[in-house]
Write a protein that holds these residues in place. Structure first.
Motif, PDB file in Angstrom:
ATOM      1  N   LEU A 177       0.827  -1.204   0.000  1.00  0.00           N
ATOM      2  CA  LEU A 177       0.000   0.000   0.000  1.00  0.00           C
ATOM      3  C   LEU A 177       0.867   1.262   0.000  1.00  0.00           C
ATOM      4  O   LEU A 177       0.566   2.234  -0.694  1.00  0.00           O
ATOM      5  N   LEU A 178       1.940   1.218   0.757  1.00  0.00           N
ATOM      6  CA  LEU A 178       2.837   2.376   0.790  1.00  0.00           C
ATOM      7  C   LEU A 178       3.512   2.590  -0.554  1.00  0.00           C
ATOM      8  O   LEU A 178       3.741   3.728  -0.983  1.00  0.00           O
ATOM      9  N   GLY A 179       3.834   1.480  -1.238  1.00  0.00           N
ATOM     10  CA  GLY A 179       4.436   1.601  -2.555  1.00  0.00           C
ATOM     11  C   GLY A 179       3.505   2.306  -3.534  1.00  0.00           C
ATOM     12  O   GLY A 179       3.922   3.169  -4.314  1.00  0.00           O
ATOM     13  N   LEU A 180       2.210   1.952  -3.482  1.00  0.00           N
ATOM     14  CA  LEU A 180       1.235   2.625  -4.338  1.00  0.00           C
ATOM     15  C   LEU A 180       1.107   4.106  -3.968  1.00  0.00           C
ATOM     16  O   LEU A 180       1.038   4.979  -4.837  1.00  0.00           O
ATOM     17  N   ALA A 181       1.063   4.397  -2.646  1.00  0.00           N
ATOM     18  CA  ALA A 181       0.931   5.785  -2.192  1.00  0.00           C
ATOM     19  C   ALA A 181       2.160   6.597  -2.586  1.00  0.00           C
ATOM     20  O   ALA A 181       2.054   7.762  -2.989  1.00  0.00           O
ATOM     21  N   MET A 182       3.343   5.977  -2.469  1.00  0.00           N
ATOM     22  CA  MET A 182       4.574   6.700  -2.819  1.00  0.00           C
ATOM     23  C   MET A 182       4.639   6.992  -4.304  1.00  0.00           C
ATOM     24  O   MET A 182       5.136   8.043  -4.728  1.00  0.00           O
ATOM     25  N   ALA A 183       4.132   6.067  -5.117  1.00  0.00           N
ATOM     26  CA  ALA A 183       4.126   6.323  -6.563  1.00  0.00           C
ATOM     27  C   ALA A 183       3.285   7.553  -6.883  1.00  0.00           C
ATOM     28  O   ALA A 183       3.629   8.343  -7.764  1.00  0.00           O
ATOM     29  N   ARG A 184       2.206   7.734  -6.128  1.00  0.00           N
ATOM     30  CA  ARG A 184       1.352   8.901  -6.365  1.00  0.00           C
ATOM     31  C   ARG A 184       2.023  10.189  -5.885  1.00  0.00           C
ATOM     32  O   ARG A 184       1.957  11.215  -6.569  1.00  0.00           O
ATOM     33  N   VAL A 185       2.641  10.142  -4.721  1.00  0.00           N
ATOM     34  CA  VAL A 185       3.237  11.362  -4.180  1.00  0.00           C
ATOM     35  C   VAL A 185       4.474  11.767  -4.981  1.00  0.00           C
ATOM     36  O   VAL A 185       4.824  12.948  -5.065  1.00  0.00           O
TER      37      VAL A 185
END
Length: 577
Positions: free
Chosen positions: A514-522
């Motif tokens: 989940l953090l990987g997906l969030a980091m890709a967005r940020v």
């Protein structure tokens, strides 16, 4: 004594009207007190010598007229002095926080949090003694005794000659012991800071202390600091007792001297019997304000030591001073390039370089990962980019501008960081996210949370949703949830340069996904400096900068560096094993 307290006097200037009012009302209050006592003594003396009611009536009327104004003036003096003191303490606390902000993080890293807490809370409160109970009495102790001695000399000059040297000696006692008071005050504040620091360590590390069965050893250490503080306080108390005893002895001698001198003068017919009580009262009135000053002065050692600790932070020079004429930046674009040019830095004189001759560029919108063993210099470079320190040599640049040429506030708006150790304030989830942009609406906060994949757990798992108070250090949410709240904060900040420091450390596989997906967005569209150890995170970067002992060892993509078989390839093999 005054020279040692000069930093405290400097902050009084904006409140000189309060001080003047407190001094004026204090002088009038003490003058009326003396007048009431003298008038009462005169009435008693006149009555003893056989005066009639008509002769006593003026003195009684004076007494009746002076009582109410004296009470009002006492209230006014206390109110003005304390109002001034509390206003000054508010100013000092604000200046103290600004000082912490200016020197952070270099200064706090060398100090324990409990000691800093003592400076913020207890040391500042100690200064109230000086502002509310010393400044005004100091002036009163000069003016009122002078008036009392003048009135005493009007009765008979010889009585004034008895009181004057005694008043001088009473005022001299605190100054005589000033050096010892300063040393004892510093010892007191230093040992109190150590005790507070140890107590805070115990509270913050309570689980670890209990888990390893170290309660008894911690209590022994806490008790040792408590005994050290007790010894310092006892030495201070002994000196205070000696000062009080010396002062009381001198005052007693002065009053006895006036009693004896007045008796001799009355017996010789040189002074009316009716003035005998008044003479004694005036002698006491001349010494009483000096005594009050002595009571306040006995605490000045502790007050001066507290002031030293406070103003050491307030006046500490910045580790990265702001430029006198900051360079103007154009309208902020979506992304900015970052470059390190021959950067070298060490954390203190005599220490080895943390980084040496580091040079690399990050193109606008590019994600670059810093890779290397612990201690290779990764965190140092991120701290230099945030301008917590300035490099000893070389330069760090954003959009072609040396960071030393930019205003601090403008730099803070250009760069946002998601640190490894996420600190959440003991406030609501919404307030913690809004730290990225104070004043953001609830809709903007929720939009950022959705982009960071935090909205679902906030609304479904937390009891009050966005209004849930997260507790100290975010104790009521998990590590992965704290990370996503921090990413939401960064998204709300919307800065063109982003620092991600170990973003998926200490989380499970699902949280990492989940953090990987969030980091890709940020990271999308932003210039990103990524500090990471996990291979899964490193491989998402466009380019890798491999550090070894503070120097750039390799630069390239993951595939290129693995194929080269150098430092990075060894790190990968070690992690895979």
């Amino acid at each position: 004594m005054i020279s040692g307290l000069r930093p405290l006097l400097s902050v009084v200037r904006p409140y000189r009207l309060h001080l003047a009012g407190a001094i004026g009302s204090g002088v009038l209050d003490q003058a009326l007190t003396v007048a009431i006592a003298a008038a009462g003594a005169w009435v008693a003396g006149a009555a003893i010598t056989g005066a009639g009611v008509a002769q006593l009536r003026p003195g009684l009327i004076v007494l009746a007229c002076l009582v109410l104004p004296r009470a009002v003036l006492a209230f006014v003096e206390s109110h003005l002095a304390h109002d001034m003191a509390f206003r000054i303490l508010v100013d000092i606390r604000e200046r103290l926080y600004v000082g912490f902000e200016r020197i952070a993080p270099a200064h706090p890293k060398g100090h324990r949090s409990g000691d800093l807490a003592a400076t913020v809370m207890d040391d500042v409160e100690r200064l109230e003694v000086f502002f509310a109970h010393t400044l005004s009495p100091l002036c009163v102790a000069v003016v009122v005794p002078a008036g009392s001695v003048a009135a005493l000399s009007f009765i008979h000059p010889a009585l004034a000659l008895v009181v004057l040297p005694v008043a001088g000696l009473v005022a001299f006692v605190p100054a005589w012991l000033r050096g010892r008071a300063t040393v004892q005050g510093r010892a007191w504040r230093l040992r109190l800071g150590r005790l507070n620091a140890t107590a805070v360590d115990g509270v913050q590390g309570l689980r670890e202390i209990a888990a390893f069965g170290q309660e008894e050893r911690f209590l022994v250490r806490l008790g040792a600091h408590g005994r050290d503080l007790h010894e310092a306080q006892l030495a201070h108390a002994r000196r205070v007792g000696a000062e009080r005893a010396a002062t009381d002895l001198l005052i007693g001698l002065g009053v006895v001297g006036v009693l004896a001198g007045s008796a001799v003068l009355v017996a010789a017919g040189a002074m009316p019997v009716a003035l005998y009580p008044a003479a004694v009262v005036l002698a006491a009135a001349a010494l009483a304000p000096v005594t009050k000053l002595g009571d306040a002065a006995r605490e000045l050692g502790v007050v001066a030591a507290a002031g030293e600790r406070v103003f050491a932070v307030v006046h500490a020079p910045a580790m990265a001073p702001e430029p006198a004429a900051p360079a103007p930046l154009p309208a902020r674009p979506a992304a900015l390039g970052v470059s390190f040019r021959d950067v070298s830095f060490r954390y203190g004189p005599g220490l080895p370089p943390a980084v040496s001759g580091v040079t690399f560029d990050i193109a606008a919108g590019e994600t670059v990962a810093l890779v290397g063993h612990s201690g290779a210099g990764k965190s140092t470079l991120t701290n230099l980019l945030l301008r917590f320190w300035d490099p000893e040599a070389g330069s760090v640049r954003v959009a072609g501008h040396d960071l030393r040429d930019l205003a601090d506030q403008e730099l803070r708006e250009l760069i946002c960081v998601v640190p490894q150790e996420i600190y959440l304030l003991n406030r609501t989830v919404a307030e913690n996210i809004a730290l990225g942009r104070p004043g953001a609406s609830r809709e903007e906060i929720e939009t950022a949370a959705r982009a960071a994949l935090a909205h679902d757990f906030i609304t479904e798992e937390l009891p009050d949703g966005y209004d849930t108070v997260v507790g100290e250090w975010g104790a009521r949410v998990s590590g992965g949830q704290r990370q996503r709240i921090a990413i939401a904060r960064a998204l709300l900040r919307d800065a063109p340069v982003l620092i991600l420091d170990e973003p998926v450390s200490n989380v499970d596989a699902e949280s990492e996904r989940l953090l990987g997906l969030a980091m890709a967005r940020v990271r999308a569209g932003r210039t990103t400096l990524l500090v990471a150890h996990r291979l899964s995170t490193i491989r998402t970067a466009d380019r890798l900068i491999v550090l070894d002992r503070g120097e750039v060892a390799e630069v390239g993509t993951h595939a290129e560096l693995v194929a080269a078989g150098g430092t990075y390839a060894r790190l990968v093999r070690h992690q895979l094993r």
